[in-house]
Motif scaffolding. Structure first.
Motif, short mmCIF file in Angstrom:
data_model
loop_
_atom_site.label_atom_id
_atom_site.label_comp_id
_atom_site.label_asym_id
_atom_site.label_seq_id
_atom_site.Cartn_x
_atom_site.Cartn_y
_atom_site.Cartn_z
N SER A 583 0.82 -1.21 0.00
CA SER A 583 0.00 0.00 0.00
C SER A 583 0.86 1.27 0.00
O SER A 583 0.43 2.31 -0.49
N ARG A 584 2.09 1.20 0.58
CA ARG A 584 3.00 2.35 0.54
C ARG A 584 3.80 2.38 -0.75
O ARG A 584 4.19 3.45 -1.22
N LEU A 585 4.05 1.21 -1.31
CA LEU A 585 4.88 1.14 -2.50
C LEU A 585 4.13 1.58 -3.76
O LEU A 585 4.70 2.25 -4.62
N MET A 586 2.84 1.21 -3.87
CA MET A 586 2.11 1.45 -5.11
C MET A 586 2.01 2.93 -5.47
O MET A 586 2.22 3.29 -6.64
N PRO A 587 1.69 3.83 -4.54
CA PRO A 587 1.66 5.26 -4.93
C PRO A 587 3.02 5.74 -5.43
O PRO A 587 3.09 6.57 -6.35
N LEU A 588 4.07 5.21 -4.84
CA LEU A 588 5.42 5.59 -5.27
C LEU A 588 5.67 5.15 -6.71
O LEU A 588 6.16 5.92 -7.54
N LEU A 589 5.30 3.90 -7.02
CA LEU A 589 5.49 3.38 -8.37
C LEU A 589 4.62 4.13 -9.37
O LEU A 589 5.06 4.44 -10.48
N SER A 622 3.89 -11.57 -1.45
CA SER A 622 4.16 -12.55 -0.39
C SER A 622 3.03 -12.64 0.62
O SER A 622 2.82 -13.68 1.24
N GLN A 623 2.28 -11.55 0.78
CA GLN A 623 1.17 -11.54 1.73
C GLN A 623 -0.18 -11.52 1.02
O GLN A 623 -1.22 -11.34 1.67
N GLY A 624 -0.19 -11.67 -0.30
CA GLY A 624 -1.44 -11.64 -1.06
C GLY A 624 -2.02 -10.25 -1.20
O GLY A 624 -3.16 -10.09 -1.65
N LEU A 625 -1.23 -9.23 -0.84
CA LEU A 625 -1.75 -7.86 -0.88
C LEU A 625 -1.61 -7.23 -2.26
O LEU A 625 -2.42 -6.39 -2.64
N PHE A 626 -0.60 -7.64 -2.99
CA PHE A 626 -0.39 -7.04 -4.31
C PHE A 626 -1.53 -7.43 -5.26
O PHE A 626 -1.89 -6.67 -6.15
N ARG A 627 -2.11 -8.60 -5.06
CA ARG A 627 -3.20 -9.07 -5.92
C ARG A 627 -4.37 -8.10 -5.90
O ARG A 627 -5.04 -7.88 -6.90
N ASN A 628 -4.56 -7.48 -4.72
CA ASN A 628 -5.65 -6.51 -4.60
C ASN A 628 -5.35 -5.21 -5.36
O ASN A 628 -6.26 -4.46 -5.70
N GLU A 629 -4.03 -4.98 -5.57
CA GLU A 629 -3.62 -3.75 -6.24
C GLU A 629 -3.27 -3.98 -7.72
O GLU A 629 -3.02 -3.03 -8.45
N SER A 630 -3.26 -5.23 -8.13
CA SER A 630 -2.73 -5.54 -9.46
C SER A 630 -3.57 -4.94 -10.58
O SER A 630 -3.04 -4.48 -11.60
N GLU A 631 -4.91 -4.93 -10.42
CA GLU A 631 -5.78 -4.38 -11.45
C GLU A 631 -5.53 -2.88 -11.63
O GLU A 631 -5.40 -2.38 -12.74
#
Length: 810
Positions: A583-589, A622-631
Motif C-alpha cells: 500500500s506504501r509502494l504502489m503510490p510511489l510506483l 508474499s502476503q497476497g496484498l499485491f493481488r488486490n492492487e494488481s488491477e
C-alpha cells in the motif's frame, strides 16, 4: 739524566747531523732524501731520552718545516713523520707552535692548498690532530690558523682528509671552548657542504663535528644546520642516523641556549623514536627521557601546581602505550604551536621519506600533547586531510593512527563541530573522501560513553543526501562505510537509535557502488547489534520509513537520481518483506512510472518489477496484498506506458512495460476475474504492440496474448476473440522465426478458447479465413513452421464447434 748531560748528549747528536742538515739544501733530490732519512735514523729511531729529544727537536724544527715544501714527495712524507714523532714524544711540544702553525696554515689553509699529495695532506692533518691532543689550550693564540686550515680541509676532495679534519675540529672545540666560539660559525658552511658526501663514514664524521661546532659555538647557527640534519634522518646508513640522534640529544641536554631552540631540536629527536632500527629508536627514547627529566627539574617551581594533575593519566588512555614523562609532555605542549605549521608543510613534501617521517612524528607529538592538541585542532585536521590523500600508503596509515589519538584526547563535541561541517562540504572537490577518512579514524579513537550522546548528530550527517548521495567514487563510498562500521563497533547496541539512518547510508552505498559486497558485512553487523535474525528483519523494521524517505523526493526523480537505485536495492533485498508494504509502494510506483517521467528511469524500474513479479509469491505478493492492487497497477501504470509514441526511446519503454506485463501474467499476481474485467482496455494495447518495430516488443506482445488466452480465453466473447486472430496471423510472416513460432502457439491457444458460444455457422467466415491462411503455411520454407501448423490443424480437427467448417475448407 741531568740537564747538563742531556744538553751534552743533544750537542753530540746535532754535531753528527751537521753534514746531513747541510745536505738538505742540496739541489740533488737523492741527496736530500738520503739526508733526511739519515737524520731520522739518528734521532727518532735511536730512542733518545725525552730531554735530549726536546733539545734536538728545537734545533731540527726549522729545517724539518722547510722540508714540508720540498719538491720531492718522499722528503715531505719523512719530514711529516718525524715532526709527528717529535710532537708525540717531547715534553714541551707547545714550544714548536710559533713555527709549526704558520707553516701548516700555509700548506693546508690557503685558498689553493699547497700540498698536492692527498696522502700527505692526511698525514699532515693527523699531525695537527696530534698537536691539538698534546697542546690543548696552548693552541688558543692560533685560532685563526686552525680555523683557516679546518675550513679548507673539511672540504678537501680526499674523503679521509675530511674525516680527519672533522675529528680535529671536535678535539679543538673541546680544547679551547672559550675561544672557539668566536669563529665557530665559519666552519658551518664547509660542514654543511660535506654533510651529504657519498661515503657514510664521512657523513658520520661531519655530523659529529657539527655537534661540537654548535655545542661550543654561539648556537646561533642551529637554524642553518637543522634542515641538513633532518635530511640525514632519512639516510640509508643506520650509523648516520644514530650520529644525528646522539648529537641532537646532546644539544638538548647541554646546549647553553637550548631553550630557544627546543622547537627546532625536539622534532629531530622525536623522529628518531620511530626509526626502524631498534638500537636507534631506544637510544632516542632514552635521550628524550633524559631531556624531559632535566627540563622537569629545571622548571620544578613552574610545575608545582600541575604536578599531581599532570601525573594522572587521562581517561580512556590508549591501551598498551607507555605515557611519556611530565617534562617530555610539557616540552611538546609548549612548543606545539610552532611545530604544527612545520608539520603541515613537511607532510606535503615532494620526498616520500620526508612525508613518511613527518606522519610518524605527528603521532608521537599528539601522544605527548594529549588534550592540549584541542587548541590546534583546525590546522591539525587540515594536515590530516592532506596526508590522507597521499599516494604513499605508509603516510596514510601513520596519519590515521595520529587521527585516532586525536579522537582519544579531544572531546567529540569539539572535533565534531569542525569535522562534520567538512564532511558536509569538503574543501577539496578532488578528494571529498578525506574528511570521511579522518572522521572514521577519530571516531575509532573516541570512547563509547563520550560518543553516545553524539550518535544521532553523526548518523544524520552521514545520511544527508549531500554526503551519502553526492559522490560515486569507490574510495568515497568505502570511507562512508568505514564511518558506519566504526560507529557500530564503538557503540554496538546504542546504534539502535540511529538504525534507520545507518541503513539509509548502507542502501545508498550499495546502490551507487559496483561492488555490492562492500556493504554486506555492515548490514549484517547492524542486524547483530540489534539482535535481528536477518537483513530482511532489518528492512521490516524500517520499510515504512524507507518508502517514506523515497516518496519525499519522487516528483524530482530522473534516470540520474540515486533514489531510483535506492528503490531497486530496497525492494530486491527486502525479499518477502516488501509484500507487507504494498500500500506504501504502489503510490510511489504510480508516481515515478507516469508517461511524462524520464524514459530511462521508467525502463529500469519496469525491468526491476518484471524480475519481482516473476517470483511474486516471494516478493511483491508474499502476503497476497499485491493481488488486490494488481488491477489498478495494470490500468494506471502499465497500460499508459503501452500507448504508442514515436521514437526509439519510447519503443524501448514499451518493451520494458510489456516485459513487466508478461511477468505479471506469468507470476500469478492477477486473477482471471480481474483480468477479464480490464480485458477491453488491455487487449487493444497488446494487439497494437504486435506491430512494434522492435523484435523483442513483438515477441513480448505475442507471449502476453498467449498468457491472456490461457487465463481467460474461454471466458472471452466471440467479438473479443475475433479481434485477436487476424493480428496473430500477420505475425506468421514476421522476420523473426521466434516471433512466428510464438504467434502460432498463440493461435493454437486461440482455437482452444473457442467454446459452444462461438457458433461455427455464425462465425464461419472467420474460421474459413483462419484455416485458409494457416493452410498456406503448410508449404512454408521453414519445416518447423510446417510441422507446427500441421499439428495445430490436426489437434483441433475433432473439436466439435469447428469440425464442420474445417472439413469444408479441407
Amino acid at each position: 739524566m741531568a740537564a747538563g748531560d742531556e744538553q751534552h748528549a743533544a750537542s753530540e747528536v746535532l754535531r753528527g747531523l751537521a753534514r746531513h742538515l747541510n745536505c738538505l739544501n742540496e739541489d740533488n733530490k737523492a741527496t736530500r732524501k738520503r739526508a733526511i732519512e739519515q737524520i731520522k735514523r739518528e734521532t727518532i729511531d735511536k730512542n733518545l731520552s725525552s730531554g735530549v729529544l726536546q733539545e734536538v727537536f728545537s734545533a731540527l724544527l726549522k729545517p724539518l718545516l722547510k722540508c714540508l715544501s720540498d719538491p720531492m714527495e718522499r722528503c715531505r712524507e719523512t719530514a711529516i713523520m718525524m715532526l709527528s714523532e717529535f710532537i708525540r714524544c717531547v715534553p714541551k711540544p707547545e714550544e714548536s707552535l710559533p713555527y709549526l702553525m704558520p707553516c701548516l696554515a700555509q700548506r693546508l689553509g690557503e685558498k689553493d692548498i699547497q700540498e698536492p699529495a692527498e696522502e700527505l695532506r692526511l698525514s699532515a692533518m693527523q699531525m695537527l690532530t696530534l698537536t691539538v691532543e698534546v697542546c690543548g689550550k696552548q693552541l688558543a693564540p692560533y685560532l685563526n690558523e686552525m680555523i683557516n686550515i679546518l675550513q679548507r680541509t673539511i672540504a678537501d676532495p680526499f674523503p679521509e682528509v675530511k674525516r680527519e679534519s672533522c675529528k680535529c675540529t671536535v678535539k679543538f672545540a673541546k680544547a679551547v671552548p672559550e675561544h672557539f666560539h668566536m669563529q665557530a660559525e665559519s666552519l658551518v658552511k664547509p660542514l654543511m657542504q660535506t654533510i651529504s658526501h657519498q661515503h657514510s663514514r664521512v657523513r658520520v664524521s661531519v655530523i659529529e663535528a657539527t655537534g661540537a661546532v654548535i655545542q661550543h659555538g654561539s648556537g646561533k647557527n642551529i637554524g642553518d644546520v637543522a634542515s641538513h640534519l633532518a635530511q640525514r634522518l632519512f639516510d640509508d646508513s643506520p650509523q648516520v642516523r644514530k650520529a644525528v640522534t646522539i648529537v641532537v640529544g646532546d644539544w638538548l641536554l647541554h646546549l647553553r641556549d637550548r631553550y630557544s631552540y627546543f622547537h627546532t631540536l625536539v622534532p629531530l629527536l622525536l623522529s628518531s623514536i620511530s626509526d626502524e632500527i631498534p638500537e636507534i629508536s631506544l637510544l632516542a627514547a632514552d635521550s628524550w627521557r633524559q631531556v624531559g627529566t632535566q627540563w622537569e627539574k629545571e622548571n620544578e617551581e613552574d610545575l608545582k601546581d600541575k604536578m599531581d594533575f599532570l601525573l594522572t593519566p587521562p581517561p580512556f588512555y590508549p591501551a598498551g602505550v607507555e605515557r611519556p614523562g611530565l617534562g617530555c609532555r610539557e616540552l611538546v605542549v609548549r612548543n606545539l604551536g610552532r611545530l604544527v605549521p612545520a608539520m603541515t608543510h613537511d607532510v606535503t613534501d615532494w620526498l616520500v621519506a620526508t612525508r613518511v617521517r613527518t606522519s610518524q612524528l605527528l603521532s608521537v607529538l599528539l601522544l605527548h600533547a594529549e588534550d592540549h592538541s584541542t587548541q590546534h585542532l583546525q590546522p591539525l585536521l587540515a594536515t590530516l586531510y592532506r596526508a590522507c590523500t597521499d599516494s604513499e600508503k605508509d603516510v596514510v596509515s601513520n596519519c590515521l593512527a595520529a587521527a585516532k589519538l586525536l579522537g582519544t584526547f579531544v572531546p567529540p563535541e569539539v572535533f565534531l563541530k569542525l569535522l562534520l561541517d567538512h564532511v558536509s562540504t569538503p574543501s577539496s572537490p578532488s578528494h571529498p573522501w578525506a574528511p570521511l577518512m579522518v572522521l572514521a579514524a577519530l571516531l575509532g579513537g573516541c570512547s563509547k560513553p563520550l560518543l553516545k550522546p553524539h550518535l544521532t548528530e553523526i548518523a544524520n550527517t552521514l545520511a544527508q543526501p549531500d554526503v551519502c548521495q553526492e559522490y560515486q567514487q569507490v574510495l568515497y563510498l568505502e570511507q562512508l562505510l568505514a564511518c558506519v562500521d566504526v560507529l557500530l563497533h564503538q557503540c554496538e547496541s546504542d546504534c539502535c537509535s540511529v538504525s534507520l539512518q545507518l541503513l539509509q547510508v548502507l542502501v545508498t552505498v550499495q546502490s551507487l557502488c559496483t561492488e555490492p559486497h562492500l556493504s554486506e558485512k555492515s548490514a549484517q553487523f547492524l542486524c547483530k547489534v540489534q539482535s535481528l535474525d536477518s537483513v530482511t528483519e532489518l528492512y521490516r523494521q524500517h520499510m515504512d520509513q524507507l518508502l517514506g524517505w523515497l516518496s519525499a523526493s519522487v516528483n524530482n526523480w530522473s534516470s540520474y537520481s540515486p533514489q531510483r537505485l535506492q528503490l531497486h536495492i530496497i525492494v530486491t533485498q527486502s525479499g518477502p518483506v516488501i509484500g507487507e508494504f504494498v500500500s506504501r509502494l504502489m503510490p510511489l510506483l504510480q508516481n515515478c512510472l507516469q508517461p511524462d517521467k524520464d524514459p530511462e528511469m521508467r525502463m529500469s524500474i519496469f525491468t526491476m518489477l518484471a524480475k519481482l513479479l516473476l517470483d511474486a509469491a516471494n516478493t511483491l505478493d508474499s502476503q497476497g496484498l499485491f493481488r488486490n492492487e494488481s488491477e489498478k497497477f495494470l490500468c494506471d501504470v502499465l497500460l499508459p506506458n503501452l500507448v504508442w509514441q514515436a521514437g526509439r526511446t519510447a519503443a524501448a519503454v514499451r518493451t520494458a512495460a510489456l516485459s513487466c506485463l508478461l511477468a505479471l501474467l506469468h507470476g500469478g499476481s492477477i486473477t482471471p476475474g480481474q483480468l477479464l474485467c480490464i480485458e477491453g482496455k488491455l487487449s487493444p494495447q497488446v494487439l497494437s504492440a504486435l506491430t512494434e518495430d522492435s523484435q523483442m516488443g513483438r515477441l513480448m506482445a505475442c507471449r502476453s496474448l498467449s498468457c491472456i488466452l490461457r487465463l481467460i480465453g474461454t471466458s472471452l466473447d466471440p467479438e473479443a476473440l475475433n479481434k485477436i486472430y487476424p493480428e496473430l496471423l500477420k505475425r506468421l510472416d514476421d522476420s523473426s522465426e521466434e516471433v512466428r513460432s510464438v504467434a502460432l502457439q498463440a493461435l493454437g491457444l486461440w482455437l482452444s478458447s473457442l467454446t459452444e458460444d462461438y457458433s461455427p455457422q455464425v462465425y464461419a467466415p472467420h474460421l474459413q479465413f483462419l484455416f485458409r491462411e494457416l493452410i498456406v503455411y503448410l508449404d512454408d520454407p521453414n519445416s518447423s513452421v510446417q510441422d507446427q501448423v500441421c499439428e495445430t490443424l490436426v489437434h483441433y480437427r475433432g473439436q466439435k464447434c469447428i469440425a464442420g467448417s474445417q472439413e469444408d475448407i479441407l
